[in-house]
Design an enzyme around this catalytic site. Sequence first.
Site, short mmCIF file in Angstrom:
data_model
loop_
_atom_site.label_atom_id
_atom_site.label_comp_id
_atom_site.label_asym_id
_atom_site.label_seq_id
_atom_site.Cartn_x
_atom_site.Cartn_y
_atom_site.Cartn_z
N ASP A 159 16.94 -18.82 -39.32
CA ASP A 159 16.48 -18.84 -37.89
C ASP A 159 15.36 -19.74 -37.74
O ASP A 159 15.32 -20.49 -36.43
CB ASP A 159 15.96 -17.53 -37.46
CG ASP A 159 15.62 -17.32 -36.12
OD1 ASP A 159 16.33 -17.25 -35.17
OD2 ASP A 159 14.23 -17.44 -35.96
N ALA A 187 17.33 -17.41 -32.75
CA ALA A 187 18.48 -18.30 -33.14
C ALA A 187 19.50 -17.47 -33.52
O ALA A 187 20.75 -17.74 -33.31
CB ALA A 187 18.13 -19.67 -34.00
N ASP A 188 19.28 -16.51 -34.50
CA ASP A 188 20.31 -15.39 -35.23
C ASP A 188 21.05 -14.82 -34.07
O ASP A 188 22.17 -14.72 -34.25
CB ASP A 188 19.64 -14.70 -36.22
CG ASP A 188 19.27 -15.20 -37.65
OD1 ASP A 188 20.14 -15.91 -37.99
OD2 ASP A 188 18.12 -15.01 -38.19
N LEU A 189 20.19 -14.36 -33.18
CA LEU A 189 20.61 -13.44 -32.07
C LEU A 189 21.44 -14.15 -31.20
O LEU A 189 22.45 -13.67 -30.83
CB LEU A 189 19.59 -12.55 -31.51
CG LEU A 189 18.72 -11.66 -32.72
CD1 LEU A 189 17.74 -10.99 -31.81
CD2 LEU A 189 19.78 -10.58 -33.58
N GLY A 192 24.63 -15.20 -33.08
CA GLY A 192 25.39 -13.86 -33.05
C GLY A 192 26.30 -13.39 -31.86
O GLY A 192 27.35 -13.30 -31.74
#
Length: 414
Positions: A159, A187-189, A192
């Site tokens: 991230d 960035a991860d969320l 996803g």
Amino acid sequence: MSLEPPPALIDTVPRKNTPSLDLLKDIRVLDLTSSIAGPYAAQLLADMGATVVKVEPPGKGDDVRAWGPPFLNGESLWYLSVNRNKHSITLDHAQPEGYAILQKLVAQADVVIVNLVPRIQRKLRLDVQTLSALKPDLIHVSLTGFGCDGERADLPCYDLVAEGYSGVMELTGEPDSPPQKIGTPAADLLAGQDAALATLAALHRRGRDGAGCAIDISMVESMTRFMSPRILSYLGGGDLPQRSGGRDSVIAIYQVFDTADKPITLALGNDAVWGRFWKAVGQPEVAQNAAFATNALRRAHRAALVQQIADLLATRPRAHWLAIFARERVPAGPIQDVHEVANDPSLSARGFVYAVESERGALPQMGLGIRFDGMSEGSTRPPPALGADTVKILTQWADVDPAHIEGLHARQVV
């Protein structure tokens, strides 16, 4: 000093026990991912009713299980945040016996999610070409830092790295401070969420014409798309935005202000709100001034207007202003810390922050925040313990004899 959170914090969270949503009840998902982005994508699908099987390495499981402290009864709270409503199996699919079982699982799945760079996907035979040969209508989701092609495709990414590439860190923080990471794994969320959205679209197409799909999600691109208003403004307008603590919005008055005690946010987003604000504070004549009639004019006088508003708001405490602004429908709010958010009465009333009971005790959860016919995600399946469903899933999906599973366990295949 104990690193465990005080039990009282968990004890204050409302309990929730609701049935699962059924929108994706016939969909089977293999979650071969670790950390945050991939598991979050799979959790979103699980929340909407898909049967999600989380495949983890024997012994240690998903990397995020070790992320802490804090831990709750020995479990990583980061793990608990992105893995509810799933089944967990352990399987070393790098071993021949394990890969043979994985092939059977893939044949039963509708969706497979992986978060390995393309080179490793091919090495482990988890790439779309290999897995689609087992099931031609498979939805194969690849969630990586930089996407499946290009010169960066095989570079590792987290991230923090994606946020740096996207430009969001360069614009976050005060002018005289270094670039700052967003205070959550954005960035991860976002990646996803993109993966889950793309999966739903691919499933819809498959329902229409029977076609599988190769989905390619890049964390850097998901995060950079989040920057679209700033990047397009630069491309079309030529002005390079600078870090400013959020005080250079295209909206003239859209920032944090201090009150007599605590800061508030204030978003005077259009001409009507501009007028309501000045009526609310007892100075309607300011809104009637033709020099401030449009946002463009207000931007031209921004410094003076910001100072005028700052001087005014500093005369009364936060609660005073927020009550007035709520009554007059002026967009404003407090800057809540995590404790205040976790105990926000409106969020609690909507069942958004809650805890589920499990064999390991009460586990805190954050809601999906989406309702379908008045219902949100179910809460009857808490984030699974490592390998909790290995026997059940291998028996039902891969037709593996339970006695054989004992031997696989002894050989550390499961």
